[in-house]
Design a protein around this motif. Structure first.
Motif, short mmCIF file in Angstrom:
data_model
loop_
_atom_site.label_atom_id
_atom_site.label_comp_id
_atom_site.label_asym_id
_atom_site.label_seq_id
_atom_site.Cartn_x
_atom_site.Cartn_y
_atom_site.Cartn_z
N ALA A 141 -2.70 10.71 3.84
CA ALA A 141 -2.19 10.16 5.08
C ALA A 141 -2.16 8.63 5.04
CB ALA A 141 -3.04 10.63 6.26
N LEU A 142 -3.17 8.01 4.46
CA LEU A 142 -3.19 6.55 4.35
C LEU A 142 -2.07 6.05 3.45
CD1 LEU A 142 -7.03 5.98 4.26
CD2 LEU A 142 -5.45 4.95 5.91
N ARG A 143 -1.82 6.75 2.38
CA ARG A 143 -0.69 6.36 1.52
C ARG A 143 0.63 6.49 2.26
NH1 ARG A 143 -3.06 9.45 -3.87
NH2 ARG A 143 -4.38 7.71 -4.60
N GLU A 144 0.72 7.50 3.11
CA GLU A 144 1.95 7.73 3.87
C GLU A 144 2.24 6.57 4.82
OE1 GLU A 144 3.89 11.20 6.76
OE2 GLU A 144 1.97 11.52 5.76
N VAL A 145 1.19 5.94 5.37
CA VAL A 145 1.40 4.82 6.29
C VAL A 145 1.31 3.47 5.58
CG1 VAL A 145 0.53 6.17 8.24
CG2 VAL A 145 -1.05 4.67 6.99
N GLY A 146 1.32 3.50 4.26
CA GLY A 146 1.36 2.26 3.49
C GLY A 146 0.03 1.58 3.29
N LEU A 147 -1.07 2.33 3.37
CA LEU A 147 -2.40 1.73 3.22
C LEU A 147 -3.18 2.36 2.07
CD1 LEU A 147 -3.60 1.23 6.91
CD2 LEU A 147 -2.80 -0.51 5.30
N GLY A 148 -2.48 2.82 1.05
CA GLY A 148 -3.16 3.40 -0.10
C GLY A 148 -4.02 2.40 -0.84
N HIS A 149 -3.77 1.10 -0.61
CA HIS A 149 -4.56 0.05 -1.26
C HIS A 149 -5.73 -0.41 -0.40
CE1 HIS A 149 -1.86 -1.84 1.52
NE2 HIS A 149 -2.38 -3.05 1.32
N ARG A 150 -5.97 0.25 0.72
CA ARG A 150 -7.03 -0.17 1.65
C ARG A 150 -8.04 0.96 1.89
NH1 ARG A 150 -5.67 -4.98 1.14
NH2 ARG A 150 -4.95 -6.32 2.85
N LEU A 151 -8.17 1.86 0.97
CA LEU A 151 -8.98 3.06 1.19
C LEU A 151 -10.44 2.75 1.46
CD1 LEU A 151 -7.54 5.41 -1.60
CD2 LEU A 151 -6.81 5.20 0.79
#
Length: 248
Positions: A141-151
């Motif tokens: 879900a985070l990758r889907e909203v563009g935050l895959g680099h902020r896990l």
């Protein structure tokens, strides 16, 4: 019309309305009782993107609570995906919220001691999903909203726009049929707010039904459908089909 093949998801035209309100009222005890909503009739079909707009005190927040099964109407009928919610027990309503409805609020409500992926995983906490799968779904879900680099970042390491994206990811992690967003841009600067609205549009393009509660008439006017609430009544309900493919 050709019948769908086995295993093929049905067309949104074949689905019942996600929401169907008929004569819905809401009042609170008092002498005299305080009536907030007065006979609301509203239908939201699967795959719609609409804004509910109105001034402060118009009844928008009360309506949101009913749409999200956080509260029950005093009278009238409220159906969600064809089910009459008035006949469900509290535990059944909780299950509807946990599995079928996602919420995004003006305030992000992130837990300061948790990372972004841990915050998003809390969206599945009451769904019976095992911990390992909750984390996998949160990462997705985070990758889907563009935050895959902020896990692994914590909320105090994120901008306001990023915090709202985390909140949206948390709402989406269970793949709900309906996303309710209450003033999702109210705490953001204009650029971050525009990015969040673009994300909501993209989610709608992927099939999620999105209802945005807002006092921002310009934002509401950019959506393909807007419903005006005034003094607890539907003031107008406008559809603009030419915006369905481009609501900018």
């Amino acid at each position: 019309m050709t019948a769908p093949q086995a295993g093929e998801p049905p067309s949104t035209r074949e689905l019942p309305p996600v929401l169907e309100l008929t004569g819905v009222t809401k009042e609170y005890p008092g002498s005299p009782p305080l009536r907030i909503l007065h006979g609301i009739d509203l239908t939201v079909d699967a795959g719609e993107l609409l804004a509910v707009v109105g001034p402060s005190g118009s009844g928008k927040s009360t309506l949101l609570a009913l749409l999200g099964s956080l509260d029950r109407p005093t009278s009238g009928r409220l159906r969600f995906e064809g089910r009459d919610l008035s006949h469900l027990a509290d535990t059944e309503l909780a299950a509807v919220r946990a599995h079928r409805i996602g919420f995004v609020f003006q305030q992000f409500f992130l837990l300061s001691g948790l990372s972004t992926v841990e915050n998003v995983a809390t969206g599945l906490l009451y769904s019976g999903v095992p911990a390992a799968r909750r984390r996998e779904a949160a990462v997705e879900a985070l990758r889907e909203v563009g935050l895959g680099h902020r896990l692994r970042h914590r909320p105090d390491q994120l901008s306001g726009g990023e915090k709202q994206r985390v909140a949206i990811a948390r709402a989406l992690v269970g793949r709900p049929a309906l996303l309710l967003a209450d003033e999702p841009t109210g705490a953001l600067d204009s650029n971050s707010g525009a990015a969040v609205v673009d994300l909501l549009r993209a989610l709608n393009d992927s099939g999620t039904t999105v209802v945005v509660i807002t006092h921002d008439r310009d934002l509401a006017a950019s959506f393909p459908r807007r419903v005006g609430i005034h003094d607890g009544r539907v003031d107008f309900d406008e559809r603009r089909p030419h915006l369905a493919g481009d609501v900018r």
